[in-house]
Design an enzyme around this catalytic site. Structure first.
Site, PDB file in Angstrom:
ATOM      1  N   GLU A  37       0.845  -1.199   0.000  1.00  0.00           N
ATOM      2  CA  GLU A  37       0.000   0.000   0.000  1.00  0.00           C
ATOM      3  C   GLU A  37       0.877   1.245   0.000  1.00  0.00           C
ATOM      4  OE1 GLU A  37      -2.491   3.072   0.242  1.00  0.00           O
ATOM      5  OE2 GLU A  37      -3.105   1.030  -0.306  1.00  0.00           O
ATOM      6  N   GLN A  38       0.547   2.208  -0.879  1.00  0.00           N
ATOM      7  CA  GLN A  38       1.382   3.404  -0.986  1.00  0.00           C
ATOM      8  C   GLN A  38       1.239   4.357   0.197  1.00  0.00           C
ATOM      9  OE1 GLN A  38       0.435   5.915  -4.324  1.00  0.00           O
ATOM     10  NE2 GLN A  38      -1.771   5.671  -4.076  1.00  0.00           N
ATOM     11  N   ARG A 112     -16.713   3.786   5.376  1.00  0.00           N
ATOM     12  CA  ARG A 112     -15.693   2.970   4.723  1.00  0.00           C
ATOM     13  C   ARG A 112     -14.603   2.544   5.706  1.00  0.00           C
ATOM     14  NH1 ARG A 112     -10.648   3.578   2.596  1.00  0.00           N
ATOM     15  NH2 ARG A 112     -10.141   2.335   0.751  1.00  0.00           N
ATOM     16  N   TYR A 217     -27.742   8.740   3.890  1.00  0.00           N
ATOM     17  CA  TYR A 217     -28.106   7.635   4.781  1.00  0.00           C
ATOM     18  C   TYR A 217     -27.218   7.716   6.019  1.00  0.00           C
ATOM     19  CZ  TYR A 217     -24.290   5.713   1.917  1.00  0.00           C
ATOM     20  OH  TYR A 217     -23.117   5.539   1.220  1.00  0.00           O
TER      21      TYR A 217
END
Length: 331
Positions: A37-38, A112, A217
């Site tokens: 992962e960067q 997220r 939402y």
């Protein structure tokens, strides 16, 4: 990472939801992998998303659905379409009564970061290598990854989960720029105590109007309301989760809409803004020991959701961009 004899060395480029989920499922089946992962850390980038029953089933297989439910919101109502001028409900789907009966799982909304966190917990920390930006891939029987710090690794299998600007995709099929769609998205998170009652309900609501639409939402155990809106981009071309707009720019796009929606936008503070990018479909996305996943393989606009047609509670709505963007008058 320790490798068991005889198992392939698997490298995953990209530590987002797709990349970490791939690592988690591989581990479930007995395969080690390393995620590159960067970013220097896996943080709070992004905002809300919908976890539909098919995704919930996969999270249950991984054993993390209950952990996500601690922070997610189970929806009672989905695809609640409202008229832009006055909030009149045009149609809605009763998810509370039918969703689990038809699909075996409920539908949830979540931040997220909460989803990423429960999936990340399934991948040993030593299998996640942060601060490694992949800048080149040499495909072949044993693909080689090259990173910005000039390190290189070889693997038997490479999975490119590195998004719409995928370096892995470029190595396989040629580096070409993504296409600007002419649309942009705004997003904001509104504290629940500052949101009107209709936005705090366990409902996914879509307001439809001329050339625009807006979705909201609750997320984060109902502590926040996720707000995302789509509008013509004009000459705006920045595509970044960290880019922002002003509240005034956001309000200008929805100035004539229902006053309650204007109040909701204002309560969200400084919004994010990004241009929506697109790419032509690929006929295939694997070659040799290298393959693509997610946006690297098939980027889609957020409002396409999971499919080309919109699917909600067993009904299939043929997707028409003119209708989705509100260009067609609603009776």
């Amino acid at each position: 990472m320790t490798r068991r004899t005889g198992l392939p060395r698997i490298a995953i480029v990209g530590g987002g939801i797709g990349g970490l989920a791939a690592a988690a499922f591989l581990r479930r089946e007995g395969f080690d992998s390393t995620v590159y992962e960067q970013a220097s850390r896996l943080g709070e980038v992004g905002a809300g998303l919908v976890v539909a029953p098919n995704a919930a089933r996969q999270l249950r297989k991984l054993g993390v659905l209950d952990a996500l439910r601690e922070r997610a919101v189970q929806l009672d109502t989905g695809w609640e379409f409202r008229r832009w001028q006055d909030g009149t409900v045009l149609s809605a789907e009763n998810l509370a009564d039918a969703c689990e009966r038809r699909y075996g799982e409920q539908t949830y909304t979540a931040h997220r970061a909460d989803l990423l966190r429960v999936i990340e917990a399934l991948v040993p920390p030593e299998n996640i290598v942060l601060g490694h930006k992949c800048v080149a891939v040499e495909p072949g029987a044993r693909p080689r990854l090259r990173f910005a710090d000039r390190q290189a690794v070889e693997a038997d299998v490479v999975i490119g989960a590195d998004g719409v600007h995928s370096v892995v995709r470029g190595a396989l099929f040629g580096a070409t720029p993504a296409t600007y769609s002419g649309l942009c998205a705004f997003r904001a998170l509104v504290p629940a105590e500052e949101a009107p009652g209709f936005a705090r309900r366990p409902a996914q609501t879509l307001w439809i109007g001329p050339g625009h639409h807006l979705v909201h939402y609750p997320v984060s155990s109902g502590e926040q309301v996720n707000l995302v809106a789509f509008a013509p981009a004009g000459d705006y071309t920045m595509e970044s989760w960290t880019a922002t707009a002003t509240v005034e720019e956001f309000l200008a796009e929805f100035a004539e809409w229902d006053g309650r929606l204007v109040d909701l936008i204002r309560a969200g503070g400084t919004p994010g803004r990004w241009a929506l990018l697109d790419r032509a479909p690929l006929s295939h996305w694997s070659e040799g020991g290298t393959t693509l996943l997610g946006d690297a393989a098939h980027p889609m606009f957020p409002f396409f959701a999971q499919n080309d047609p919109l699917v909600a509670n067993g009904w299939i709505y043929d997707y028409d961009p003119d209708v989705a963007l509100g260009r067609t008058a609603l009776a």
